[in-house]
Design a protein around this motif. Structure first.
Motif, mmCIF file in Angstrom:
data_model
loop_
_atom_site.group_PDB
_atom_site.id
_atom_site.type_symbol
_atom_site.label_atom_id
_atom_site.label_comp_id
_atom_site.label_asym_id
_atom_site.label_seq_id
_atom_site.Cartn_x
_atom_site.Cartn_y
_atom_site.Cartn_z
ATOM 1 N N LEU A 125 0.834 -1.203 0.000
ATOM 2 C CA LEU A 125 0.000 0.000 0.000
ATOM 3 C C LEU A 125 0.871 1.257 0.000
ATOM 4 C CD1 LEU A 125 -2.386 -1.880 0.453
ATOM 5 C CD2 LEU A 125 -3.179 -0.360 2.235
ATOM 6 N N LYS A 126 0.244 2.373 -0.366
ATOM 7 C CA LYS A 126 0.992 3.640 -0.395
ATOM 8 C C LYS A 126 1.495 3.989 1.003
ATOM 9 C CE LYS A 126 -1.697 5.764 -4.124
ATOM 10 N NZ LYS A 126 -3.085 5.273 -3.923
ATOM 11 N N LEU A 127 2.668 4.591 1.030
ATOM 12 C CA LEU A 127 3.350 4.893 2.288
ATOM 13 C C LEU A 127 2.459 5.638 3.280
ATOM 14 C CD1 LEU A 127 6.031 4.780 3.847
ATOM 15 C CD2 LEU A 127 6.651 6.955 2.772
ATOM 16 N N ASP A 128 1.741 6.674 2.820
ATOM 17 C CA ASP A 128 0.974 7.476 3.782
ATOM 18 C C ASP A 128 -0.191 6.685 4.390
ATOM 19 O OD1 ASP A 128 -0.100 7.659 1.155
ATOM 20 O OD2 ASP A 128 -1.483 9.193 1.884
ATOM 21 N N LEU A 129 -0.649 5.644 3.693
ATOM 22 C CA LEU A 129 -1.742 4.838 4.253
ATOM 23 C C LEU A 129 -1.267 3.952 5.400
ATOM 24 C CD1 LEU A 129 -3.882 3.544 1.243
ATOM 25 C CD2 LEU A 129 -4.390 5.358 2.872
ATOM 26 N N VAL A 130 -0.004 3.541 5.348
ATOM 27 C CA VAL A 130 0.462 2.550 6.332
ATOM 28 C C VAL A 130 1.504 3.068 7.322
ATOM 29 C CG1 VAL A 130 -0.047 0.579 4.861
ATOM 30 C CG2 VAL A 130 2.209 1.623 4.753
ATOM 31 N N SER A 131 2.098 4.236 7.048
ATOM 32 C CA SER A 131 3.141 4.652 7.992
ATOM 33 C C SER A 131 2.490 5.004 9.333
ATOM 34 C CB SER A 131 3.999 5.783 7.429
ATOM 35 O OG SER A 131 3.261 6.956 7.384
ATOM 36 N N GLY A 132 3.051 4.473 10.379
ATOM 37 C CA GLY A 132 2.500 4.690 11.714
ATOM 38 C C GLY A 132 1.338 3.761 12.056
ATOM 39 N N LEU A 133 1.047 2.812 11.187
ATOM 40 C CA LEU A 133 -0.060 1.891 11.459
ATOM 41 C C LEU A 133 0.217 1.067 12.725
ATOM 42 C CD1 LEU A 133 -2.679 0.461 10.343
ATOM 43 C CD2 LEU A 133 -1.138 -1.235 9.362
ATOM 44 N N ASP A 134 -0.793 0.963 13.575
ATOM 45 C CA ASP A 134 -0.642 0.189 14.810
ATOM 46 C C ASP A 134 -2.020 -0.311 15.201
ATOM 47 O OD1 ASP A 134 -0.165 -0.841 17.299
ATOM 48 O OD2 ASP A 134 0.333 1.081 18.237
ATOM 49 N N LEU A 135 -2.357 -1.497 14.718
ATOM 50 C CA LEU A 135 -3.658 -2.036 15.085
ATOM 51 C C LEU A 135 -3.488 -3.416 15.688
ATOM 52 C CD1 LEU A 135 -5.089 -4.292 12.961
ATOM 53 C CD2 LEU A 135 -5.039 -2.335 11.462
ATOM 54 N N LEU A 136 -4.513 -3.817 16.418
ATOM 55 C CA LEU A 136 -4.456 -5.094 17.117
ATOM 56 C C LEU A 136 -5.713 -5.885 16.786
ATOM 57 C CD1 LEU A 136 -3.301 -7.039 19.280
ATOM 58 C CD2 LEU A 136 -4.476 -5.670 21.007
ATOM 59 N N ILE A 137 -5.519 -7.056 16.187
ATOM 60 C CA ILE A 137 -6.664 -7.923 15.916
ATOM 61 C C ILE A 137 -6.772 -8.935 17.041
ATOM 62 C CG2 ILE A 137 -7.669 -9.637 14.356
ATOM 63 C CD1 ILE A 137 -6.748 -8.091 12.064
ATOM 64 N N ILE A 138 -7.954 -9.025 17.623
ATOM 65 C CA ILE A 138 -8.201 -10.033 18.639
ATOM 66 C C ILE A 138 -9.179 -11.040 18.059
ATOM 67 C CG2 ILE A 138 -9.051 -10.455 20.971
ATOM 68 C CD1 ILE A 138 -7.818 -7.891 21.756
ATOM 69 N N ARG A 139 -8.646 -12.229 17.864
ATOM 70 C CA ARG A 139 -9.389 -13.281 17.178
ATOM 71 C C ARG A 139 -9.794 -14.344 18.185
ATOM 72 N NH1 ARG A 139 -6.190 -17.624 13.308
ATOM 73 N NH2 ARG A 139 -7.939 -19.045 12.993
ATOM 74 N N GLU A 140 -11.080 -14.697 18.215
ATOM 75 C CA GLU A 140 -11.525 -15.806 19.063
ATOM 76 C C GLU A 140 -10.910 -17.075 18.469
ATOM 77 O OE1 GLU A 140 -13.244 -18.714 21.307
ATOM 78 O OE2 GLU A 140 -13.289 -18.702 19.119
ATOM 79 N N LEU A 141 -10.331 -17.938 19.308
ATOM 80 C CA LEU A 141 -9.466 -18.983 18.750
ATOM 81 C C LEU A 141 -9.890 -20.419 19.055
ATOM 82 C CD1 LEU A 141 -6.880 -18.788 17.023
ATOM 83 C CD2 LEU A 141 -5.545 -19.053 19.111
#
Ligand code: IPM
Ligand code: MG
Length: 370
Positions: A125-141
């Motif tokens: 993806l383009k740099l500005d869309l992803v720079s600084g990205l910090d997400l957390l996926i919590i998946r029921e397992l």
């Protein structure tokens, strides 16, 4: 877990392919951290996945599960490889993983996706869309369609029919929702619950129970999103997300999408926790048979998984921070394994990468003491 405790038992499960190369590097990092922080760790080691099939004829030998049950934490490399792909489903290496998840009741899978500044340019993806990205996926397992009964393939009036069952009860939903609300509270206070409530009743219940649980967390902002839209939003504008909570199958899919956004699948750690924060820690990447045995694999995802282990199961946040800072510093020094190499950086092998993380750990620790 007792907060005063400083002696721990860790089960090492290197598994297959590059798992046997990256795991020992993470162990070197753990040993260094235990010296710095005066912790006492006992290690045991066992087989899981393809190597266990070769040795014992099954992907999760009872002895392995028993060792996992008594450990405070499990560190896993990777499982699988082409030589086991033609086995029947119940005997495949992946079953070892699924057996550990359910056998240890590891219902909460934490999959952070963050862009390391040094690597943002390798995202698709383009740099500005992803720079600084910090997400957390919590998946029921340990529930949902992965484990629902009935399941299987049968012949119905001469026609083969396959069936899996997508089932969640309200307790399974509220306990994963609480993990997610708690995490969101410690981060940027926003939770997005992903479902398919416009079509699937089970996920209408999911939406209802998450909404009910929200009453305990008025300080967290809750939003609901259909899974198709969530997939689209993840590639359109991923920084809108803080924490995402979802069921087993949607989480499987969305976490791969999120991982790819960061441009560095080889960098991402994961944690799978039970109700008491006992956990299994593993890199998100697989066993990469094509590069196995060549000292080429990126050990950083496993090293960062060890950091998560210190944070969540051993309650040693300082050790976790130290490891994460050392990884960051090593990337800032320009060192790259082949998977994240770009011109102008220094290409190193598995061993050298870990050597440098160790060196940076020591430097950062010493400078903190001064
Ligand atoms: C994952 C993997 C596993 C899963 C497979 C290997 C069983 O894709 O951890 O995301 O589907 O859960
Ligand atoms: Mg997956």
């Amino acid at each position: 877990m007792n907060k005063e405790k400083s002696n721990y038992q860790i089960l090492l499960l290197p598994g297959d392919g590059i798992g046997v190369e990256v795991l020992p590097q993470a162990v070197r990092i753990i040993r260094a951290a235990t010296e710095f922080y005066d912790l006492d760790i006992e290690y045991s080691e066992a087989l899981v996945g393809g190597c266990a099939i070769d040795e014992y004829g099954e992907p999760l030998p009872t002895a392995t599960l028993e060792l996992a049950k008594v450990a405070d934490a499990v560190l896993l490399g990777a499982v699988g490889g082409p030589q086991w792909e033609s086995l029947p489903m119940q005997q495949r290496p992946e079953r070892g993983l699924l057996g550990l998840r359910s056998g240890l009741s590891l219902f909460a899978n934490l999959r952070p996706a963050m862009t390391f500044p040094a690597l943002a340019r390798s995202s698709s993806l383009k740099l500005d869309l992803v720079s600084g990205l910090d997400l957390l996926i919590i998946r029921e397992l340990t529930g949902g369609i992965y484990f629902g009964q009935p399941r299987g393939v049968k012949v119905n009036q001469g026609v083969r029919e396959g069936i899996n069952t997508y089932v969640y009860n309200e307790h399974e939903i509220s306990r994963i929702a609480r993990v997610a609300f708690d995490m969101a509270r410690k981060r940027r206070g926003r939770l997005c619950s992903v479902d398919k409530a416009n079509v699937l009743e089970v996920t209408q219940l999911w939406r209802d129970v998450v909404t009910e649980t929200h009453a305990e967390y008025p300080d967290v902002e809750l939003e609901h999103m259909y899974v198709d839209n969530a997939g689209m939003q993840l590639v359109r504008s991923p920084k809108q997300f803080d924490v995402i909570v979802t069921g087993n199958m949607f989480g499987d899919i969305l976490s791969d999408v999120a991982a790819m956004l960061t441009g560095s699948l080889g960098m991402l750690p994961s944690a799978s926790l039970d109700a008491n924060n006992k956990g299994m820690y593993e890199p998100v990447h697989g066993s990469a048979p094509d590069i196995a045995g060549k000292n080429l694999a990126n050990p950083l995802a496993t090293i960062l998984s060890a950091a998560m282990m210190f944070r969540y199961s051993l309650e040693q946040p300082a050790a976790a921070d130290l490891i994460e800072q050392a990884v960051q510093a090593t990337l800032d020094d320009g060192l790259r394994t082949a998977d994240i190499y770009t011109p102008g950086t220094t290409k190193v092998n598995t061993l050298t990468m870990a050597d440098n993380v160790l060196k940076n750990m020591s430097n950062i620790f010493q400078s903190g003491l001064r």
